[in-house]
Design an enzyme around this catalytic site. Sequence first.
Site, PDB file in Angstrom:
ATOM      1  N   HIS A 149      30.007  37.995  34.149  1.00 32.08           N
ATOM      2  CA  HIS A 149      28.879  37.491  33.359  1.00 32.08           C
ATOM      3  C   HIS A 149      27.626  37.329  34.217  1.00 32.08           C
ATOM      4  O   HIS A 149      27.682  36.824  35.335  1.00 32.08           O
ATOM      5  CB  HIS A 149      29.239  36.148  32.729  1.00 32.08           C
ATOM      6  N   LYS A 202      36.806  41.618  46.818  1.00 30.27           N
ATOM      7  CA  LYS A 202      36.247  42.740  47.567  1.00 30.27           C
ATOM      8  C   LYS A 202      37.360  43.736  47.853  1.00 30.27           C
ATOM      9  O   LYS A 202      38.555  43.428  47.707  1.00 30.27           O
ATOM     10  CB  LYS A 202      35.609  42.259  48.869  1.00 30.27           C
ATOM     11  N   ARG A 216      42.041  37.764  51.921  1.00 32.71           N
ATOM     12  CA  ARG A 216      41.686  38.364  53.211  1.00 32.71           C
ATOM     13  C   ARG A 216      42.912  39.043  53.787  1.00 32.71           C
ATOM     14  O   ARG A 216      44.059  38.605  53.585  1.00 32.71           O
ATOM     15  CB  ARG A 216      41.168  37.301  54.180  1.00 32.71           C
ATOM     16  N   LYS A 219      47.520  41.338  57.746  1.00 33.78           N
ATOM     17  CA  LYS A 219      48.221  42.322  58.573  1.00 33.78           C
ATOM     18  C   LYS A 219      48.275  43.656  57.847  1.00 33.78           C
ATOM     19  O   LYS A 219      47.975  43.755  56.657  1.00 33.78           O
ATOM     20  CB  LYS A 219      49.632  41.848  58.927  1.00 33.78           C
TER      21      LYS A 219
END
Length: 236
Positions: A149, A202, A216, A219
Amino acid sequence: MHNEQYSSKLQRAQELLVTTVLGDIPTVILGPKLRNLGYRTIFAQIGSPVYIQNGVEFNGSSCIEIGNEVYIFQGVRMDARGDKNNRIRLGNRVAIERYADIGCLSDTYIHIDEDTFIGPNVCIEGPGDIKIGKHCMIAAHSGIYANNHNFADPMEPMKYQGVTRKGIVIEDDCWLGHGVTVLDGVTIGRGCVIGAGAVVNKDIPPFSVAVGIPARVIKKRICKKDLVKLQEKSGC
């Protein structure tokens, strides 16, 4: 325009008739076999055999393509209404567990490729395009949302500011743990493992293990030398 509206209403009436008559026939009295036969009149494509339990809701079935040996369990909702260009495609041997919700909204292509498992109560929503690759496992209560949005103007209600729709790609052989959220614009590379409860906002490189909010990489699942060999073997 009037012809298109009439045709759309006629298709919806046929869809409601077929799904109302056949949709709630229990499994024990040949419900899946009867649905497999009757639903061929309303879907864009449906393979064989296809197992559809009772209590599954389809909207816009003329924009839905289903491959061979697909399993769709009780309470699943698949909605392709809203645009003549919408498309939901399930590849061969896809399994959609109970109460999963898959929706297009507008000019949306959602493709779940072969041998992929979608767990219970998973939500997969456009209007951005969504591509889930082969041999993936999406665990229960995960959410894949190809929209965001707009909220730049504090004087205007956010619900009226529209959305962005970059799309989402989850490549082959990925495992998303329980309650993972994937946000718009993300690509999760081949062979990734995303830990339970992570929020992916991301891109995640191939063969990574990622956890946390936001997710994140902690490994790699493969060394660089083996990754090059694998890419050469697959022709990448």
